[in-house]
Design an enzyme around this catalytic site. Structure first.
Site, PDB file in Angstrom:
ATOM      1  N   GLY A   8       9.951   8.659  -0.111  1.00 16.12           N
ATOM      2  CA  GLY A   8       9.464   7.426   0.504  1.00 16.12           C
ATOM      3  C   GLY A   8      10.388   6.258   0.238  1.00 16.12           C
ATOM      4  O   GLY A   8       9.953   5.099   0.224  1.00 16.12           O
ATOM      5  N   GLY A   9      11.663   6.543   0.058  1.00 18.42           N
ATOM      6  CA  GLY A   9      12.636   5.506  -0.261  1.00 18.42           C
ATOM      7  C   GLY A   9      13.083   4.672   0.914  1.00 18.42           C
ATOM      8  O   GLY A   9      13.980   3.827   0.761  1.00 18.42           O
ATOM      9  N   GLY A  11      10.564   3.162   2.794  1.00 21.49           N
ATOM     10  CA  GLY A  11       9.453   2.243   2.980  1.00 21.49           C
ATOM     11  C   GLY A  11       9.785   0.887   2.373  1.00 21.49           C
ATOM     12  O   GLY A  11      10.909   0.644   1.921  1.00 21.49           O
ATOM     13  N   PHE A  12       8.808   0.016   2.340  1.00 21.71           N
ATOM     14  CA  PHE A  12       9.010  -1.354   1.864  1.00 21.71           C
ATOM     15  C   PHE A  12       9.505  -1.404   0.419  1.00 21.71           C
ATOM     16  O   PHE A  12      10.619  -1.859   0.133  1.00 21.71           O
ATOM     17  CB  PHE A  12       7.701  -2.132   2.043  1.00 21.71           C
ATOM     18  CG  PHE A  12       7.587  -3.394   1.253  1.00 21.71           C
ATOM     19  CD1 PHE A  12       8.630  -4.316   1.214  1.00 21.71           C
ATOM     20  CD2 PHE A  12       6.430  -3.683   0.537  1.00 21.71           C
ATOM     21  CE1 PHE A  12       8.521  -5.503   0.471  1.00 21.71           C
ATOM     22  CE2 PHE A  12       6.306  -4.852  -0.192  1.00 21.71           C
ATOM     23  CZ  PHE A  12       7.351  -5.750  -0.227  1.00 21.71           C
ATOM     24  N   ILE A  13       8.686  -0.925  -0.514  1.00 21.93           N
ATOM     25  CA  ILE A  13       9.088  -0.997  -1.923  1.00 21.93           C
ATOM     26  C   ILE A  13      10.225  -0.016  -2.198  1.00 21.93           C
ATOM     27  O   ILE A  13      11.163  -0.331  -2.945  1.00 21.93           O
ATOM     28  CB  ILE A  13       7.893  -0.714  -2.856  1.00 21.93           C
ATOM     29  CG1 ILE A  13       6.747  -1.695  -2.588  1.00 21.93           C
ATOM     30  CG2 ILE A  13       8.332  -0.829  -4.317  1.00 21.93           C
ATOM     31  CD1 ILE A  13       5.511  -1.463  -3.448  1.00 21.93           C
ATOM     32  N   THR A 127      -1.575   2.034  -6.811  1.00 22.69           N
ATOM     33  CA  THR A 127      -1.986   0.670  -6.460  1.00 22.69           C
ATOM     34  C   THR A 127      -3.145   0.192  -7.330  1.00 22.69           C
ATOM     35  O   THR A 127      -3.911   1.008  -7.869  1.00 22.69           O
ATOM     36  CB  THR A 127      -2.412   0.625  -4.979  1.00 22.69           C
ATOM     37  OG1 THR A 127      -3.004  -0.637  -4.673  1.00 22.69           O
ATOM     38  CG2 THR A 127      -3.431   1.713  -4.667  1.00 22.69           C
ATOM     39  N   ASP A 128      -3.285  -1.127  -7.417  1.00 17.64           N
ATOM     40  CA  ASP A 128      -4.440  -1.688  -8.132  1.00 17.64           C
ATOM     41  C   ASP A 128      -5.739  -1.483  -7.366  1.00 17.64           C
ATOM     42  O   ASP A 128      -6.831  -1.600  -7.920  1.00 17.64           O
ATOM     43  CB  ASP A 128      -4.239  -3.176  -8.425  1.00 17.64           C
ATOM     44  CG  ASP A 128      -3.983  -4.034  -7.183  1.00 17.64           C
ATOM     45  OD1 ASP A 128      -3.954  -3.482  -6.061  1.00 17.64           O
ATOM     46  OD2 ASP A 128      -3.789  -5.249  -7.342  1.00 17.64           O
ATOM     47  N   GLU A 129      -5.626  -1.142  -6.084  1.00 22.22           N
ATOM     48  CA  GLU A 129      -6.827  -0.990  -5.250  1.00 22.22           C
ATOM     49  C   GLU A 129      -7.692   0.192  -5.663  1.00 22.22           C
ATOM     50  O   GLU A 129      -8.870   0.260  -5.300  1.00 22.22           O
ATOM     51  CB  GLU A 129      -6.433  -0.869  -3.780  1.00 22.22           C
ATOM     52  CG  GLU A 129      -5.782  -2.127  -3.238  1.00 22.22           C
ATOM     53  CD  GLU A 129      -5.531  -2.061  -1.741  1.00 22.22           C
ATOM     54  OE1 GLU A 129      -6.413  -1.552  -1.023  1.00 22.22           O
ATOM     55  OE2 GLU A 129      -4.470  -2.516  -1.302  1.00 22.22           O
ATOM     56  N   TYR A 151      -7.763   4.247   2.388  1.00 22.14           N
ATOM     57  CA  TYR A 151      -6.432   4.175   1.782  1.00 22.14           C
ATOM     58  C   TYR A 151      -6.509   4.253   0.263  1.00 22.14           C
ATOM     59  O   TYR A 151      -5.858   5.095  -0.374  1.00 22.14           O
ATOM     60  CB  TYR A 151      -5.717   2.882   2.192  1.00 22.14           C
ATOM     61  CG  TYR A 151      -4.572   2.533   1.256  1.00 22.14           C
ATOM     62  CD1 TYR A 151      -3.447   3.351   1.175  1.00 22.14           C
ATOM     63  CD2 TYR A 151      -4.636   1.412   0.426  1.00 22.14           C
ATOM     64  CE1 TYR A 151      -2.419   3.062   0.290  1.00 22.14           C
ATOM     65  CE2 TYR A 151      -3.613   1.113  -0.449  1.00 22.14           C
ATOM     66  CZ  TYR A 151      -2.498   1.935  -0.517  1.00 22.14           C
ATOM     67  OH  TYR A 151      -1.489   1.658  -1.389  1.00 22.14           O
ATOM     68  N   LYS A 155      -5.216   7.206  -2.455  1.00 23.47           N
ATOM     69  CA  LYS A 155      -4.322   6.972  -3.583  1.00 23.47           C
ATOM     70  C   LYS A 155      -4.993   7.341  -4.902  1.00 23.47           C
ATOM     71  O   LYS A 155      -4.365   7.919  -5.801  1.00 23.47           O
ATOM     72  CB  LYS A 155      -3.886   5.500  -3.609  1.00 23.47           C
ATOM     73  CG  LYS A 155      -3.025   5.087  -2.435  1.00 23.47           C
ATOM     74  CD  LYS A 155      -1.672   5.779  -2.434  1.00 23.47           C
ATOM     75  CE  LYS A 155      -0.767   5.280  -3.527  1.00 23.47           C
ATOM     76  NZ  LYS A 155       0.581   5.899  -3.471  1.00 23.47           N
TER      77      LYS A 155
END
Length: 341
Positions: A8-9, A11-13, A127-129, A151, A155
């Protein structure tokens, strides 16, 4: 020279992490399927291209992933790969659950076999979610998971599978729970880019409910540096929270971005018409807040960017990177926003 394999390199992060990591002595292998939210390879800023290779692949076969691991022989594996937009997970929950869980499972299974050939550290980016909404206090690494969206549930499930693999197969999968990231290369469907593009087009920003939902924001540059410090650390842990301890309401984020853009003469909106409150989304968590004591005491990285500086740099980045916008305008219709030629 150590080798790191990143999934996933693109993607955004992941993109920002590889750009940062290229300044180190690591050899980097990036596996990504390249979707409509990915950053094309030509936008990677790799300092030493001899130390970087890209494999276009979807992680849908554990045997093929194992063969890649066996060939590349990484010392570290970092998994960023995931669909990550809450609203889209609500409209298509089956895809999010199946994609995020199945692909991570394939990677975990390949890692189990690879561990017999070579011991390698594995870091699962989460994620913190997964902790769900908390009205007060902080979410600790030991707290129970209470996800509210498909989502965050996907995760959370992956995190729990990682924990079970460590116990059953004696793997070394470590979970990193991040707070909300923002910055360069973030796809425009996300909250902060959405605000920026609406203001550029002199459209009021859409804000769910009354805008009182609280998030903990960290600039992606800080996030990448913190992840890097974490993966090279010799400290023992199963899970670790990484956040900024900078929490603000969605309404405050809107106000700050508007203030910056108004000062730069980037929008013709004014104080009475720059916000449009819209119907709240289902299961909208009220507040996230991470307990990062373990990170601060053991990794000893201090968050560097304050929120206003980070937001201003982010606004400037989007305005100055129209070539990146052009590369994805077919999926986000940038021409309608007037942001590409």
């Amino acid at each position: 020279m150590k080798k790191i394999l990143i999934t996933g390199g693109s993607g955004f992060i992941g993109t920002n992490f590889i750009n940062y990591l290229s300044k180190s002595n690591f050899k980097i292998v990036n596996i990504d399927k390249i979707s409509n939210v990915s950053t094309p390879e030509k936008f990677k800023k790799i300092l030493n291209k001899k130390n970087y290779s890209f494999i276009k692949y979807n992680l849908n076969d554990s045997k093929k992933i194992f063969n890649i691991l066996k060939k590349e022989k990484p010392d570290l594996i970092v998994n960023f790969a995931a669909e990550s937009h809450v609203d889209r997970s609500i409209s298509d929950p089956l895809y999010f659950i199946k994609n995020n869980i199945d692909l991570s499972m394939n990677l975990f299974l390949a890692y189990v076999k690879y561990q017999k050939l070579k011991k390698a550290k594995f870091f699962q980016i989460s994620t913190d979610e997964v902790y769900g909404s908390i009205s007060k206090g902080l979410s600790k690494e030991t707290d129970r998971y209470e996800p509210s969206s498909p989502y965050s549930a996907s995760k959370g499930c992956v995190d729990l599978v990682a924990t079970s693999f460590n116990k059953t197969y004696n793997t070394q999968i470590k979970v990193i729970n991040l707070s909300n990231n923002y910055g360069p290369y973030q796809y425009p469907e996300k909250f902060i880019p959405t605000l920026i593009f609406h203001f550029l087009k002199d459209k009021p920003a859409p804000v769910y409910g009354k805008g009182k939902n609280i998030r903990e924001w960290i600039h992606v540059d800080d996030s990448c540096k913190a992840i890097y410090k974490t993966i090279i650390s010799k400290k023992k842990f199963d899970k670790i929270n990484i956040g900024s301890n900078k929490r603000t309401t969605n309404l405050e984020i809107v106000e700050r971005i508007f203030k910056i853009m108004k000062k730069k003469n980037l929008t013709n909106l004014h104080k009475k018409n720059y916000i449009k409150f819209v119907k709240d989304r289902p299961g909208h968590d009220v507040r996230y807040a991470l307990d990062t004591d373990f990170f601060k005491k053991n990794i000893k990285y201090k968050i560097q960017k304050d929120l206003m500086t980070g937001l201003e740099e982010t606004i400037d980045w989007y305005i100055n990177n129209k070539s990146w916008l052009k590369s994805i305008h077919k999926t986000y219709k940038y021409k309608r926003l007037g942001l590409v030629d």
